[in-house]
Design a protein around this motif. Structure first.
Motif, PDB file in Angstrom:
ATOM      1  N   GLN A 172      29.099  36.131  49.924  1.00  0.00           N
ATOM      2  CA  GLN A 172      30.309  35.445  49.467  1.00  0.00           C
ATOM      3  C   GLN A 172      31.235  36.399  48.728  1.00  0.00           C
ATOM      4  O   GLN A 172      32.465  36.318  48.843  1.00  0.00           O
ATOM      5  CB  GLN A 172      29.931  34.273  48.563  1.00  0.00           C
ATOM      6  CG  GLN A 172      29.215  33.134  49.252  1.00  0.00           C
ATOM      7  CD  GLN A 172      30.045  32.508  50.363  1.00  0.00           C
ATOM      8  OE1 GLN A 172      31.165  32.072  50.134  1.00  0.00           O
ATOM      9  NE2 GLN A 172      29.499  32.481  51.571  1.00  0.00           N
ATOM     10  N   LYS A 217      34.058  38.509  50.449  1.00  0.00           N
ATOM     11  CA  LYS A 217      35.220  37.826  51.011  1.00  0.00           C
ATOM     12  C   LYS A 217      36.451  38.072  50.134  1.00  0.00           C
ATOM     13  O   LYS A 217      36.333  38.423  48.962  1.00  0.00           O
ATOM     14  CB  LYS A 217      34.936  36.335  51.147  1.00  0.00           C
ATOM     15  CG  LYS A 217      33.809  36.010  52.114  1.00  0.00           C
ATOM     16  CD  LYS A 217      33.560  34.517  52.202  1.00  0.00           C
ATOM     17  CE  LYS A 217      32.459  34.198  53.212  1.00  0.00           C
ATOM     18  NZ  LYS A 217      32.200  32.735  53.328  1.00  0.00           N
ATOM     19  N   TYR A 271      36.591  34.054  46.397  1.00  0.00           N
ATOM     20  CA  TYR A 271      35.323  33.333  46.291  1.00  0.00           C
ATOM     21  C   TYR A 271      35.233  32.634  44.943  1.00  0.00           C
ATOM     22  O   TYR A 271      35.923  32.979  43.980  1.00  0.00           O
ATOM     23  CB  TYR A 271      34.120  34.264  46.480  1.00  0.00           C
ATOM     24  CG  TYR A 271      34.130  35.525  45.640  1.00  0.00           C
ATOM     25  CD1 TYR A 271      33.655  35.518  44.327  1.00  0.00           C
ATOM     26  CD2 TYR A 271      34.584  36.731  46.163  1.00  0.00           C
ATOM     27  CE1 TYR A 271      33.642  36.680  43.574  1.00  0.00           C
ATOM     28  CE2 TYR A 271      34.580  37.897  45.417  1.00  0.00           C
ATOM     29  CZ  TYR A 271      34.109  37.862  44.113  1.00  0.00           C
ATOM     30  OH  TYR A 271      34.102  39.000  43.356  1.00  0.00           O
ATOM     31  N   LEU A 297      31.783  31.109  43.218  1.00  0.00           N
ATOM     32  CA  LEU A 297      30.377  30.735  43.312  1.00  0.00           C
ATOM     33  C   LEU A 297      30.026  29.730  42.214  1.00  0.00           C
ATOM     34  O   LEU A 297      30.352  29.948  41.042  1.00  0.00           O
ATOM     35  CB  LEU A 297      29.477  31.965  43.182  1.00  0.00           C
ATOM     36  CG  LEU A 297      29.230  32.793  44.451  1.00  0.00           C
ATOM     37  CD1 LEU A 297      30.529  33.413  44.949  1.00  0.00           C
ATOM     38  CD2 LEU A 297      28.194  33.864  44.199  1.00  0.00           C
ATOM     39  N   ARG A 340      34.129  34.215  40.082  1.00  0.00           N
ATOM     40  CA  ARG A 340      35.328  33.693  40.739  1.00  0.00           C
ATOM     41  C   ARG A 340      36.374  34.790  40.855  1.00  0.00           C
ATOM     42  O   ARG A 340      36.644  35.504  39.879  1.00  0.00           O
ATOM     43  CB  ARG A 340      35.887  32.517  39.942  1.00  0.00           C
ATOM     44  CG  ARG A 340      37.141  31.885  40.530  1.00  0.00           C
ATOM     45  CD  ARG A 340      37.667  30.773  39.632  1.00  0.00           C
ATOM     46  NE  ARG A 340      36.716  29.662  39.530  1.00  0.00           N
ATOM     47  CZ  ARG A 340      36.917  28.583  38.746  1.00  0.00           C
ATOM     48  NH1 ARG A 340      38.013  28.507  38.007  1.00  0.00           N
ATOM     49  NH2 ARG A 340      36.027  27.623  38.707  1.00  0.00           N
ATOM     50  N   GLN A 381      35.604  42.736  45.566  1.00  0.00           N
ATOM     51  CA  GLN A 381      34.521  42.601  46.536  1.00  0.00           C
ATOM     52  C   GLN A 381      33.286  43.406  46.119  1.00  0.00           C
ATOM     53  O   GLN A 381      33.390  44.476  45.535  1.00  0.00           O
ATOM     54  CB  GLN A 381      35.008  43.035  47.918  1.00  0.00           C
ATOM     55  CG  GLN A 381      36.090  42.111  48.461  1.00  0.00           C
ATOM     56  CD  GLN A 381      36.474  42.423  49.884  1.00  0.00           C
ATOM     57  OE1 GLN A 381      35.832  43.237  50.560  1.00  0.00           O
ATOM     58  NE2 GLN A 381      37.518  41.788  50.384  1.00  0.00           N
TER      59      GLN A 381
END
Length: 350
Positions: free
Chosen positions: A68, A71, A74, A76, A172, A268
């Motif tokens: 995730q 990307k 994201y 989480l 985030r 990332q």
């Protein structure tokens, strides 16, 4: 380049030893182990020690998490809160691992800045007992008092997931840390007791509301052991310029986190991060805080770090990059360990 010695704001080696077998696995730290830190590499890389985190892991699908975080955006979800009954045995076992490492002569658990200086001068690895996430601490703070007497000198009220003391930030991107509420009444009591005992409060992972509650109620310098600049990498885990200004005003400090997701502009979790990106964060921290308020907080054994660093064996590359970047000898010494000693002397009183 192995000097000046690095005293580091955060590592998760105790968790890795805990997962590898606990007390029975400590000998690997002395002889050599899989992971980022062990004694042989510490000696050759000029790693003088740091904050050894005690952390209670959540059941997380790491492959999913890292997928995730590759990307463009994201968010989480945070793991569920962990109860004290579940957390306390894990904390005690990891504390026992650290005590065992001291018993076999691998390191010294330091309770004063003077003890850290002695270790750095003698070549002995210096360790601060730190808790990342206060799930094992009861509302009456009895466990805090006991752990203090065992050597605890630093604590983070949360590791992202909530505790009875406050809330952290989810992973985030893009985002800042203005997510959720501030410290609870128990959290304010924790701050007060830590101030009384001289336990450093780590603001890393704490959300912005909690950060400002600590800033308002604590009489100690504000410290984030392993955090970066939101202005460069707009991740929820990173500090805004307003937060950096408050840390400077308090005479506190920030340790540069090597975790790639908090270094990269795109947020990332990919290891292709040039050393220049780390230096860019250091430049911003120095510009925002002043050169006496910045250090290193690697997150070794707990994060994906830049491929050019890899593990503690890569620390000489960072020192060389600092020199090439134009940092002078005095500044590099401050970044590597002097600033940590300065702020700990203020918080611990010795």
């Amino acid at each position: 380049m192995t000097h000046p010695l690095v005293f580091d704001g955060h590592n998760d080696v105790l968790l890795k030893i805990f997962r590898a077998g606990g007390i029975s696995a400590v000998d690997g730290f002395v002889s050599g182990r899989d992971g980022d830190i062990d004694l042989p590499r510490a000696k050759t890389a000029g790693f003088g020690g740091g904050f050894f985190a005690i952390y209670v892991p959540s059941p997380i699908d790491m492959e999913f998490k890292y997928a995730q975080m590759t990307k463009p955006t994201y968010d989480l979800p945070l793991p569920d809160q962990i109860g004290r009954a579940e957390a306390l045995p894990v904390v005690l076992e990891q504390a026992a691992i650290l005590l065992r490492l001291q018993e076999i002569g691998a390191l010294t658990i330091c309770k004063t800045a003077a003890e850290i200086r002695t270790c750095l001068q003698s070549g002995q690895l210096a360790a601060i007992m730190h808790i990342e996430g206060a799930e094992a601490i009861d509302a009456n703070l009895h466990a805090l008092d006991v752990l203090y007497r065992a050597g605890l000198r630093s604590i983070g009220p949360v590791w992202s997931r909530p505790t009875i003391f406050g809330e952290g930030v989810p992973f985030r991107f893009p985002s800042d840390g203005d997510i959720g509420g501030g410290l609870t009444e128990h959290g304010l009591n924790l701050v007060e007791r830590c101030n009384e005992l001289g336990i450093m409060i780590d603001l890393s992972h704490l959300n912005e509301a909690g950060f400002w509650d600590v800033a308002k109620h604590s009489n100690a310098p504000l410290v984030a052991t392993h955090s970066n600049c939101n202005a460069i990498s707009p991740h929820s885990r990173n500090l805004t310029n307003k937060q950096l200004a408050a840390i400077k005003q308090s005479n506190g400090m920030v340790g540069l986190n090597f975790a790639v997701a908090f270094l990269r502009e795109d947020g990332q979790m990919l290891p292709e991060v040039p050393l220049e990106t780390m230096l860019r964060h250091l430049d911003h921290l120095i510009e925002s805080l002043g050169e006496d308020h910045v250090g290193l907080g690697s997150d070794f054994d707990g994060a994906v770090v830049p491929e050019q660093i890899g593990d503690i064996a890569g620390l000489p590359k960072l020192r060389v990059a600092m020199v090439k970047h134009g940092y002078n000898e005095a500044l590099i010494k401050k970044l590597c360990h002097e600033n940590w000693l300065r702020v700990l002397e203020r918080i611990w009183g010795a």
